[in-house]
Design a protein around this motif. Structure first.
Motif, mmCIF file in Angstrom:
data_model
loop_
_atom_site.group_PDB
_atom_site.id
_atom_site.type_symbol
_atom_site.label_atom_id
_atom_site.label_comp_id
_atom_site.label_asym_id
_atom_site.label_seq_id
_atom_site.Cartn_x
_atom_site.Cartn_y
_atom_site.Cartn_z
ATOM 1 N N ILE A 212 23.601 61.522 7.000
ATOM 2 C CA ILE A 212 21.841 61.023 7.704
ATOM 3 C C ILE A 212 22.466 60.418 8.445
ATOM 4 O O ILE A 212 22.160 58.544 7.493
ATOM 5 C CB ILE A 212 21.397 61.276 5.946
ATOM 6 N N SER A 213 21.483 59.889 9.450
ATOM 7 C CA SER A 213 21.628 58.682 10.729
ATOM 8 C C SER A 213 19.749 58.893 10.572
ATOM 9 O O SER A 213 18.221 59.994 10.786
ATOM 10 C CB SER A 213 21.647 59.093 11.664
ATOM 11 N N ALA A 214 18.937 57.222 10.959
ATOM 12 C CA ALA A 214 17.500 57.172 10.492
ATOM 13 C C ALA A 214 16.893 56.418 12.097
ATOM 14 O O ALA A 214 17.916 55.322 12.532
ATOM 15 C CB ALA A 214 17.242 56.820 10.012
ATOM 16 N N VAL A 215 16.027 56.642 12.586
ATOM 17 C CA VAL A 215 15.604 55.542 12.802
ATOM 18 C C VAL A 215 13.883 55.282 12.648
ATOM 19 O O VAL A 215 13.346 56.378 12.881
ATOM 20 C CB VAL A 215 15.122 56.659 15.013
ATOM 21 N N ALA A 216 13.387 54.233 13.150
ATOM 22 C CA ALA A 216 12.010 53.846 12.229
ATOM 23 C C ALA A 216 11.338 52.568 13.322
ATOM 24 O O ALA A 216 12.062 52.040 13.946
ATOM 25 C CB ALA A 216 11.894 53.336 11.359
ATOM 26 N N LEU A 226 1.627 44.326 10.941
ATOM 27 C CA LEU A 226 2.011 45.772 10.800
ATOM 28 C C LEU A 226 1.512 46.747 9.400
ATOM 29 O O LEU A 226 1.375 45.834 8.713
ATOM 30 C CB LEU A 226 3.702 45.918 10.094
ATOM 31 N N CYS A 227 0.804 47.454 10.030
ATOM 32 C CA CYS A 227 0.296 48.792 8.799
ATOM 33 C C CYS A 227 1.515 49.824 8.312
ATOM 34 O O CYS A 227 0.704 50.912 7.492
ATOM 35 C CB CYS A 227 -1.429 48.920 9.276
ATOM 36 N N ALA A 228 2.438 50.527 9.025
ATOM 37 C CA ALA A 228 2.563 51.427 8.518
ATOM 38 C C ALA A 228 3.895 51.517 9.470
ATOM 39 O O ALA A 228 3.914 50.536 10.117
ATOM 40 C CB ALA A 228 1.971 52.867 8.975
ATOM 41 N N VAL A 229 5.219 52.507 8.863
ATOM 42 C CA VAL A 229 5.900 52.735 9.743
ATOM 43 C C VAL A 229 6.748 54.447 10.313
ATOM 44 O O VAL A 229 5.912 54.802 9.456
ATOM 45 C CB VAL A 229 7.881 52.210 9.309
ATOM 46 N N LEU A 230 6.395 54.457 11.458
ATOM 47 C CA LEU A 230 7.372 55.807 11.332
ATOM 48 C C LEU A 230 8.988 55.935 11.893
ATOM 49 O O LEU A 230 8.897 55.117 12.437
ATOM 50 C CB LEU A 230 6.494 55.706 12.693
ATOM 51 N N THR A 231 8.972 56.907 10.965
ATOM 52 C CA THR A 231 10.760 57.323 10.714
ATOM 53 C C THR A 231 10.833 58.853 11.177
ATOM 54 O O THR A 231 10.460 59.397 10.912
ATOM 55 C CB THR A 231 10.801 56.603 9.319
ATOM 56 N N ALA A 232 11.942 58.791 11.702
ATOM 57 C CA ALA A 232 12.522 60.163 12.451
ATOM 58 C C ALA A 232 14.378 60.539 11.502
ATOM 59 O O ALA A 232 14.656 59.471 11.694
ATOM 60 C CB ALA A 232 12.868 60.995 13.967
ATOM 61 N N LEU A 233 14.739 61.321 11.148
ATOM 62 C CA LEU A 233 15.595 61.006 10.442
ATOM 63 C C LEU A 233 16.810 62.719 11.045
ATOM 64 O O LEU A 233 16.136 63.582 10.538
ATOM 65 C CB LEU A 233 16.250 60.757 9.441
ATOM 66 N N GLY A 234 18.045 62.859 10.883
ATOM 67 C CA GLY A 234 18.494 63.926 10.960
ATOM 68 C C GLY A 234 19.829 63.990 10.945
ATOM 69 O O GLY A 234 20.901 63.237 10.361
#
Length: 274
Positions: A212-216, A226-234
């Motif tokens: 599994i790879s991810a980008v955040a 910083l208040c949040a982190v957006l992440t996509a993975l696949g």
């Protein structure tokens, strides 16, 4: 059916134009730091000082603007502050980030989520999956590690917090030889921070979950915190984490768009609104 009289339409058009000019003056005051001279405001909105002065009188009457008697500068008034505070109370990155999550899911057909820093670490609060989701063991409520997840690496890199640094040190001390080999440098935690901040995002490939790879990417509030982190993975085989890849660019763009809605006016947010 009665037709609108021409003079009624003209009057309505003038009222709309007046509202636009008034809003333009308030926006100009914001851009000028919240207080400015009449000349500076007039130059900012590209109107005559006489016209801006007339509008200032109305805005003062409504409490939207006030004037400093010592300097004669105009500044945002109590009613403008009340409106700003009401807007700030609505600045929830999870709620405001939902449209970005849906866009990522639909455009890239990837799993994505928004996380905040909880008392145990980075915690997923909002989770979206495509029609054919991959099998992973993280869901809303899952707590992510700081060093071995893309989400955690962003929090580690952008939060100046002693508790976060301490947690990262504990994770490093508890890591096995194979995990420790993934980090480089004499001070691997500092090196990781510098790399993520230089890239503007964090990327991993099989570090937390095999295959599994991810980008955040970071989401900032109006103060630039910083208040949040957006992440996509696949699945790593079809998930491009190179800087020039479409997934990295899209995640960073959507994170910047959430930041812009939160009131952040940094370079990334400006680019997202361009």
């Amino acid at each position: 059916m009665t037709k609108k009289l021409p003079q009624q339409s003209e009057e309505r058009r003038r009222r709309v134009q007046s509202a636009e000019v008034g809003m333009g003056i308030l926006k100009a005051l914001c851009r000028l730091g919240g207080a400015a001279s009449l000349t500076a405001v007039a130059a900012e909105v590209q109107e005559s000082t006489a016209k801006v002065h007339r509008y200032m009188a109305s805005l003062i009457q409504e409490g939207m603007v006030a004037q400093n008697p010592a300097t004669q500068h105009y500044y945002l008034g109590q009613q403008a502050i009340a409106i700003g505070l009401a807007a700030l109370r609505q600045c929830d990155p999870i709620r405001l980030g939902e449209p970005a999550l849906v866009r990522l899911r639909e455009q890239l057909q990837v799993t994505c989520f928004l996380a905040v820093m909880g008392n145990q670490g980075p915690t997923i609060l909002r989770f979206e999956e495509p029609g054919l989701p991959i099998t992973i063991n993280v869901r809303a409520g899952s707590v992510m590690p700081l060093l071995w997840s893309a989400t955690g690496q962003v929090f580690l890199s952008y939060l100046d917090d002693a508790a976060v640094s301490s947690q990262a040190e504990h994770e490093l001390a508890a890591a096995g030889k194979a995990q420790r080999a993934l980090l480089t440098g004499r001070n691997p935690i500092d090196a990781l921070r510098r790399r993520v901040r230089r890239q503007g995002c964090a990327t991993i490939c099989g570090t937390l979950l095999p295959g599994i790879s991810a980008v955040a990417a970071p989401v900032f509030d109006y103060n630039g915190h910083l208040c949040a982190v957006l992440t996509a993975l696949g699945a790593s085989g079809g998930f491009d984490i190179t800087p020039e890849g479409g997934i990295v660019a899209e995640v960073m763009r959507e994170a910047a768009s959430i930041s812009a809605v939160m009131g952040y006016t940094g370079a990334g947010a400006a680019a997202a609104n361009a």
